[in-house]
Design a protein around this motif. Structure first.
Motif, mmCIF file in Angstrom:
data_model
loop_
_atom_site.group_PDB
_atom_site.id
_atom_site.type_symbol
_atom_site.label_atom_id
_atom_site.label_comp_id
_atom_site.label_asym_id
_atom_site.label_seq_id
_atom_site.Cartn_x
_atom_site.Cartn_y
_atom_site.Cartn_z
ATOM 1 N N LEU A 1 -12.837 -6.524 -35.444
ATOM 2 C CA LEU A 1 -13.789 -7.486 -34.895
ATOM 3 C C LEU A 1 -14.399 -6.960 -33.601
ATOM 4 O O LEU A 1 -13.761 -6.216 -32.852
ATOM 5 C CB LEU A 1 -13.086 -8.818 -34.607
ATOM 6 C CG LEU A 1 -12.472 -9.566 -35.787
ATOM 7 C CD1 LEU A 1 -11.734 -10.798 -35.280
ATOM 8 C CD2 LEU A 1 -13.536 -9.960 -36.789
ATOM 9 N N SER A 2 -15.615 -7.355 -33.344
ATOM 10 C CA SER A 2 -16.261 -7.050 -32.076
ATOM 11 C C SER A 2 -16.986 -8.298 -31.601
ATOM 12 O O SER A 2 -17.156 -9.257 -32.345
ATOM 13 C CB SER A 2 -17.248 -5.881 -32.223
ATOM 14 O OG SER A 2 -18.282 -6.208 -33.141
ATOM 15 N N GLY A 3 -17.408 -8.290 -30.354
ATOM 16 C CA GLY A 3 -18.071 -9.464 -29.811
ATOM 17 C C GLY A 3 -17.165 -10.212 -28.863
ATOM 18 O O GLY A 3 -16.336 -9.614 -28.171
ATOM 19 N N MET A 4 -17.317 -11.531 -28.828
ATOM 20 C CA MET A 4 -16.592 -12.350 -27.873
ATOM 21 C C MET A 4 -15.948 -13.533 -28.582
ATOM 22 O O MET A 4 -16.292 -13.857 -29.721
ATOM 23 C CB MET A 4 -17.541 -12.847 -26.776
ATOM 24 C CG MET A 4 -18.277 -11.736 -26.043
ATOM 25 S SD MET A 4 -19.485 -12.345 -24.857
ATOM 26 C CE MET A 4 -18.391 -13.021 -23.617
ATOM 27 N N LEU A 5 -15.013 -14.180 -27.899
ATOM 28 C CA LEU A 5 -14.376 -15.389 -28.408
ATOM 29 C C LEU A 5 -15.163 -16.588 -27.905
ATOM 30 O O LEU A 5 -15.252 -16.831 -26.701
ATOM 31 C CB LEU A 5 -12.922 -15.476 -27.938
ATOM 32 C CG LEU A 5 -12.122 -16.696 -28.398
ATOM 33 C CD1 LEU A 5 -12.044 -16.736 -29.925
ATOM 34 C CD2 LEU A 5 -10.729 -16.696 -27.799
ATOM 35 N N SER A 6 -15.750 -17.331 -28.826
ATOM 36 C CA SER A 6 -16.592 -18.459 -28.463
ATOM 37 C C SER A 6 -15.798 -19.560 -27.784
ATOM 38 O O SER A 6 -14.660 -19.849 -28.157
ATOM 39 C CB SER A 6 -17.277 -19.022 -29.713
ATOM 40 O OG SER A 6 -17.885 -20.261 -29.450
ATOM 41 N N GLY A 7 -16.406 -20.193 -26.797
ATOM 42 C CA GLY A 7 -15.775 -21.326 -26.135
ATOM 43 C C GLY A 7 -15.585 -22.513 -27.050
ATOM 44 O O GLY A 7 -14.772 -23.398 -26.775
ATOM 45 N N GLU A 8 -16.317 -22.540 -28.169
ATOM 46 C CA GLU A 8 -16.187 -23.646 -29.111
ATOM 47 C C GLU A 8 -14.964 -23.495 -30.010
ATOM 48 O O GLU A 8 -14.800 -24.251 -30.967
ATOM 49 C CB GLU A 8 -17.462 -23.781 -29.927
ATOM 50 C CG GLU A 8 -18.645 -24.198 -29.068
ATOM 51 C CD GLU A 8 -19.875 -24.572 -29.881
ATOM 52 O OE1 GLU A 8 -19.745 -24.812 -31.089
ATOM 53 O OE2 GLU A 8 -20.961 -24.617 -29.293
ATOM 54 N N ILE A 9 -14.110 -22.542 -29.691
ATOM 55 C CA ILE A 9 -12.821 -22.455 -30.364
ATOM 56 C C ILE A 9 -12.059 -23.765 -30.186
ATOM 57 O O ILE A 9 -11.225 -24.137 -31.014
ATOM 58 C CB ILE A 9 -11.990 -21.267 -29.794
ATOM 59 C CG1 ILE A 9 -10.680 -21.076 -30.566
ATOM 60 C CG2 ILE A 9 -11.691 -21.458 -28.324
ATOM 61 C CD1 ILE A 9 -10.845 -20.501 -31.915
ATOM 62 N N GLU A 10 -12.387 -24.499 -29.126
ATOM 63 C CA GLU A 10 -11.712 -25.763 -28.845
ATOM 64 C C GLU A 10 -11.933 -26.798 -29.947
ATOM 65 O O GLU A 10 -11.176 -27.757 -30.067
ATOM 66 C CB GLU A 10 -12.203 -26.344 -27.516
ATOM 67 C CG GLU A 10 -13.670 -26.723 -27.519
ATOM 68 C CD GLU A 10 -14.113 -27.402 -26.242
ATOM 69 O OE1 GLU A 10 -13.268 -28.016 -25.571
ATOM 70 O OE2 GLU A 10 -15.309 -27.314 -25.903
ATOM 71 N N LEU A 11 -12.976 -26.618 -30.750
ATOM 72 C CA LEU A 11 -13.270 -27.581 -31.810
ATOM 73 C C LEU A 11 -12.245 -27.520 -32.943
ATOM 74 O O LEU A 11 -12.154 -28.439 -33.746
ATOM 75 C CB LEU A 11 -14.670 -27.335 -32.376
ATOM 76 C CG LEU A 11 -15.820 -27.499 -31.372
ATOM 77 C CD1 LEU A 11 -17.155 -27.227 -32.037
ATOM 78 C CD2 LEU A 11 -15.803 -28.905 -30.765
ATOM 79 N N LEU A 12 -11.466 -26.440 -33.005
ATOM 80 C CA LEU A 12 -10.400 -26.344 -34.014
ATOM 81 C C LEU A 12 -9.165 -27.048 -33.465
ATOM 82 O O LEU A 12 -8.153 -26.433 -33.132
ATOM 83 C CB LEU A 12 -10.116 -24.879 -34.343
ATOM 84 C CG LEU A 12 -11.317 -24.058 -34.811
ATOM 85 C CD1 LEU A 12 -10.889 -22.621 -35.086
ATOM 86 C CD2 LEU A 12 -11.953 -24.663 -36.046
#
Length: 793
Positions: free
Chosen positions: A97-108
Motif C-alpha cells: 500500500l502507498s498513500g496515507m491513512l484517512s481520518g475517516e477511519i473513525e467511521l468504522l
C-alpha cells in the motif's frame, strides 16, 4: 460503494411511528419504537462504514483488486472481516500500500483490529480521529512510513491490548494519555524518533497490566522516573536501550519482581547502581553496557536465573572478577569488556554447565590462564584480548574452541599460536540446507526452497532483542526456530511448503537478526490473503519462537508476485459485471421509488392526524405562537441533483471541506453537502418534536408515573429543539444527532447496539471469514510459554 442515503429508513419508519401514535397506542413501552430507531441507527452506521472505506480507497493506492461492488462484507473483500455486516477487522499486511491513512477511519466504529504493517510507502501522520475507534483492541502499524507525533487521542482507546508502532518515523513525546489504556498488554514504540521524557502520573506507571515496554532505539531523554516502577505492575520486558536517558536507575526497580529482561544499555545513565537490583530473582537477561556507571560492580548473587549479563563499557571501580559470576548456574554469556577488571581469571567460571561465551577484553587481567579440562562442553568462545595475561596453560585434552589472547606478554611478536592470530574462526554463517535434494536451477527472481522447488518466497528479517544465547554458529537453535515457524503455519492451515533461515548476525545494539524466507506450497507464489495472514501472525506476536530467542519483531520485505493478480485495471469490469451492476441499480432505484411513494403517502396521513392531536399545530409567524416554526430559505437536494450541479463531485468544483463535509461550486448554484444534511436534520427534528408533543399529557405528574426514563426526556427535547434552529449553522450534524440518541437510549436502559447493531463481542475465529486469532496470551515472552488457546479456521 453503496449510495445509501441517510433518510431512506427514517422515511420508512417515521410514518409508521406517527400512524401508531395517531391510533392512540401507548408509547411508554419503548420496545417497538426503540427497534425502529435502532433500524435507522444501523443503516446510518452502515452508510458511515461505506464512507470510511471509500475514503480509505481514495487515500491509499494498491488496495486489493477485489475491493469492488457495494458490499465489502458479503463480497468478502480481502483484508476485511465482518460480524453482522459490520467491519470488525481491517488487516492489509504486506499489501504494498502507498498513500496515507484517512481520518475517516473513525467511521468504522465497530473496528476491533487494525493492522497495516509492512507497507513502507504508507506515510503521513496518524490521524487524531483514530481515538474514536472505541472498540479497537489491536493496533499494529509496524514497518510503515508514518511520521509526526503520536496523537493524544490514542488514550481514548480503552479496549486496546496491543499497540505496536515499531519501525516508523514517529517523533515528539510519548503521549501521557497512553496511561489511560488500562487493558494494554504490549506497548512497542521501538525504532522511531520519539523524544522527551518518559511520562508518568499520568503516564506509563498507570499501565498496571502491561507486560512489555519496548521503547528502544528512540531519543528519549531525562531521568528514568522513580514512579515508573511499583510492586503493582506486572512488567516482564523493560527495554529502554539506545536512547538518551541519564541519571541514576531508581531504586524502585527493586520492587518489580516480575521482570525477566532488562535493557538499559546504550544510554548515558550514571551514578551508583541500586543495591536492591539483586532482589530481581526472575531476571534472565541484564544489559547495563555502554553507560557511565561509576559504582563498584554490582552484587548479583541473588539473581540466580541470570543467563545473559552484559556490563561492558562502564567506569566501575577497579576490582577483581566478582565471585558471584561462578555461582550463576544458568549463565550462558558473560560480557564485561572495559569494566576496570584486574587480577587473575578464576578457572571456575569456565565450568558453568550452560556457559557459551566469555568476553573480558580491554581490562587489566593478569597471571597465567588455566582453562583446565572440566570446562563446559557448550563453551565456544573465550575472548581475553588486550589484557596482561602472562601465559596460557595448554594442557592435553584441554580447551580447543575459539580463544583470543592477542596481547603481550603471552603473545610475543612473531608468535604462531592460533590464540594469537587475533581473528575468530571463518565458519560460514548458518543457512538452511536443502532437505536431501539438489537445489533447483530457477528462473528470474525465483529461489530454490529447502525442498528444492523454485518459487517466489515471502521474505523479511526477524529481529530478536534478547536471545539467551551468544554463539551464532550452533545450528540447533535455527532448526528449532524453523520447526516452530512451520508448526505455526500448519496450525492455521496455510499453504506453506518450507521456511529458510539465513545469515544470523548481531547488530551494533546486540540484536540478533535472521533473514527469513517462507516458500509457498502447491504453486510458485502466494496470494494476497495468505501473505497478509503470515504477516499478521508475525506482526501480532501470534507466532511464538522457542524460549531461547525471546522477544522479537519482524520487518517484511516487499512482495510483488501475488497469485491471481489481474493485469487489468481495477476499474475495468467484465461485460457480465456491468450488466449485473446495471440490473442491480435498476432494481434498487425501483425499490427506492416505491419506498418514497409509500413514505409520502403515510406522511400525509400522519400529518393530518398530527394536526388534530397537536396543541401546537398552527404556527403564527406574527406573534410566535402555535405550532413548530418552519425552516426559512433552505432547500434540500436529491443525490442526482448534487451529482449534476457538481459535475459528478469533480475536484475542479471543490471549494474546500470542513466539519460538515465537502463543498462544491457550480456556475449556476453555490451549494454545500452540509446544506442537505442540515435540512434533513431539521426535518428529523420536526418529527422528534411531534413525537414528544403527542406523548406529552396535560398533567406532568401522570407522565412521571408512566415513563421511567424522564431523566432522558429533557435531553430528547433539547436535541429536537437544536435540530430546528432557524440558522443551519446552529443545527447539529446527523452524526451528532445519532450519537445523542444513542446516549439517551442508554440513559433509558436501552442498548443501542442490540438487534440491528453489531455488539462489541470478541471476534469469532470460527467465522468463515476469519484467520486472525489475536490473544493476549499469544505473545507471552516468559520462559514458560502458554498454549495458544485459539483454534484456526
Amino acid at each position: 460503494m453503496g449510495q445509501r442515503t441517510q433518510l431512506i429508513l427514517p422515511l420508512l419508519f417515521i410514518p409508521y411511528f406517527l400512524t401508531k401514535r395517531t391510533a392512540g397506542e401507548d408509547y411508554s413501552s419503548t420496545t417497538e419504537g426503540g427497534y425502529l430507531f435502532l433500524l435507522f441507527l444501523s443503516d446510518y452506521h452502515l452508510q458511515n462504514e461505506d464512507n470510511g472505506l471509500l475514503s480509505l480507497m481514495n487515500a491509499m493506492k494498491n488496495t486489493p483488486p477485489n475491493w469492488e461492488g457495494t458490499d465489502p462484507c458479503g463480497s468478502k473483500w480481502e483484508g476485511i472481516k465482518c460480524d453482522n455486516s459490520r467491519v470488525t477487522s481491517l488487516q492489509l499486511v504486506s499489501m504494498n500500500l502507498s498513500g496515507m491513512l484517512s481520518g475517516e477511519i473513525e467511521l468504522l466504529s465497530e473496528l476491533q483490529t487494525l493492522d497495516l504493517s509492512y507497507n513502507k510507502d504508507l506515510i503521513g501522520r496518524l490521524p487524531s480521529s483514530i481515538g474514536n475507534l472505541k472498540k479497537l483492541v489491536h493496533l499494529n502499524l509496524i514497518g510503515c512510513g508514518f511520521f509526526g507525533s503520536i496523537p493524544d487521542t490514542i488514550g481514548n482507546l480503552q479496549q486496546l491490548t496491543t499497540l505496536s508502532l515499531t519501525d516508523n518515523s514517529f517523533s515528539g513525546p510519548i503521549p501521557a494519555s497512553i496511561g489511560n489504556l488500562s487493558n494494554l498488554y504490549l506497548l512497542d514504540l521501538a525504532v522511531n524518533q520519539i523524544d522527551g521524557p518518559i511520562p508518568v502520573s499520568p503516564g506509563l506507571d498507570m499501565l498496571l497490566h502491561a507486560k512489555h515496554f519496548h521503547l528502544d532505539n528512540n531519543k528519549l531523554s531525562g531521568e528514568i522516573p522513580h514512579k515508573l516502577f511499583s510492586s503493582n505492575m506486572n512488567l516482564i520486558h523493560l527495554i529502554l536501550k539506545s536512547n538518551n536517558l541519564n541519571g541514576r536507575i531508581p531504586d524502585t526497580i527493586g520492587s518489580m519482581q516480575t521482570l525477566e529482561v532488562i535493557h538499559f544499555d546504550r544510554n548515558s545513565l550514571s551514578g551508583t547502581l541500586p543495591s536492591n537490583l539483586n532482589n530481581l530473582v526472575n531476571v534472565s537477561e541484564l544489559y547495563l553496557s555502554n553507560n557511565k556507571f561509576i559504582s563498584p560492580i554490582p552484587n548479583l548473587t541473588g539473581m540466580i536465573n541470570l543467563a545473559y549479563v552484559d556490563l561492558s563499557n562502564n567506569s566501575f571501580t577497579v576490582s577483581d572478577i566478582p565471585p558471584w559470576v561462578s555461582t550463576l548456574r544458568y549463565l550462558t554469556t558473560l560480557v564485561m569488556e572495559n569494566t576496570q577488571l584486574q587480577g587473575p581469571v578464576p578457572n571456575s567460571i569456565f565450568s558453568l554447565p550452560y556457559l557459551q561465551s566469555v568476553t573480558l577484553r580491554n581490562n587489566n587481567l593478569r597471571g597465567p590462564l588455566n582453562i583446565s579440562t572440566d570446562y563446559s562442553n557448550k563453551l565456544q568462545l573465550i575472548d581475553l584480548q588486550n589484557n596482561s595475561i602472562g601465559a596460557y596453560v595448554d594442557t592435553a585434552g584441554g580447551y580447543s574452541k575459539k580463544l583470543i589472547l592477542v596481547d603481550k606478554p603471552v603473545c610475543e611478536s612473531g608468535s604462531t599460536k592460533s590464540y594469537c592470530a587475533g581473528s575468530q574462526s571463518n565458519t560460514p554463517p548458518y543457512s538452511t540446507p536443502p532437505k536431501s535434494c539438489v537445489p533447483a536451477q530457477c528462473n528470474l527472481n525465483q529461489i530454490s526452497s529447502p525442498n528444492c522447488k523454485c518459487a517466489y518466497p515471502y521474505n523479511g528479517t526477524l529481529v530478536f532483542r534478547a536471545p539467551s544465547f551468544s554463539v551464532l554458529d550452533n545450528p540447533s537453535y535455527y532448526i528449532a526456530l524453523q520447526s516452530s515457524l512451520m508448526q505455526c503455519f500448519q496450525k492455521f492451515s496455510l499453504p506453506v511448503d518450507s521456511v529458510s533461515l539465513n545469515n544470523p548476525i548481531k547488530d551494533s545494539t546486540k540484536n540478533l537478526k535472521l533473514s527469513l524466507e517462507v516458500f509457498p506450497s502447491g504453486q510458485d507464489r502466494f496470494n494476497r490473503t495468505v501473505i497478509s495472514i503470515i504477516g499478521s501472525l508475525l506482526s501480532g506476536q501470534i507466532f511464538q519462537p522457542p524460549r531461547d530467542f525471546g522477544s522479537y519483531y519482524f520487518l517484511a520485505g516487499p512482495y510483488g508476485y501475488y497469485a491471481g493478480t489481474s493485469t487489468e485495471s481495477k476499474k475495468s469490469l467484465s461485460t457480465g459485471v456491468i450488466i449485473g451492476a446495471v440490473a442491480g441499480g435498476t432494481i434498487l432505484l425501483l425499490l427506492l421509488v416505491l419506498a418514497g411513494v409509500y413514505a409520502l403517502r403515510q406522511k400525509r396521513r400522519a400529518k393530518r392526524a398530527s394536526e388534530k392531536l397537536n396543541p401546537f399545530a398552527h404556527w403564527d409567524p406574527n406573534n410566535g405562537s402555535g405550532g413548530i416554526p418552519q425552516l426559512k430559505g433552505a432547500r434540500s437536494f436529491s443525490f442526482e441533483e448534487l451529482k449534476k450541479y457538481t459535475n459528478m463531485f469533480s475536484k475542479a468544483n471543490s471549494i474546500g471541506s470542513g466539519g460538515y463535509g465537502k463543498g462544491y461550486l457550480d456556475p449556476e448554484y453555490y451549494m454545500t453537502q452540509q446544506l442537505t444534511e442540515k435540512s434533513d436534520v431539521y426535518g428529523f427534528g420536526v418529527v422528534l418534536l411531534e413525537l414528544i408533543t403527542a406523548r406529552m399529557p396535560i398533567e406532568r405528574a401522570k407522565y412521571i408515573v408512566r415513563v421511567t426514563s424522564l431523566e432522558g426526556l429533557e435531553k430528547f427535547v433539547d436535541l429536537a429543539m437544536r435540530c430546528v434552529e432557524e440558522l443551519g449553522a446552529n443545527r447539529p450534524t446527523m452524526g451528532m444527532v445519532v450519537k445523542e440518541i444513542e446516549n439517551i437510549m442508554e440513559l433509558a436502559g436501552l442498548n443501542p447496539n442490540a438487534e440491528f447493531a453489531t455488539t462489541s463481542k470478541s471476534y469469532d475465529v470460527n467465522n468463515e471469514n476469519s484467520y486472525y486469532p489475536y490473544s493476549n496470551e499469544s505473545f507471552e515472552y516468559s520462559r514458560a510459554y502458554p498454549t495458544l488457546k485459539i483454534e484456526p479456521h
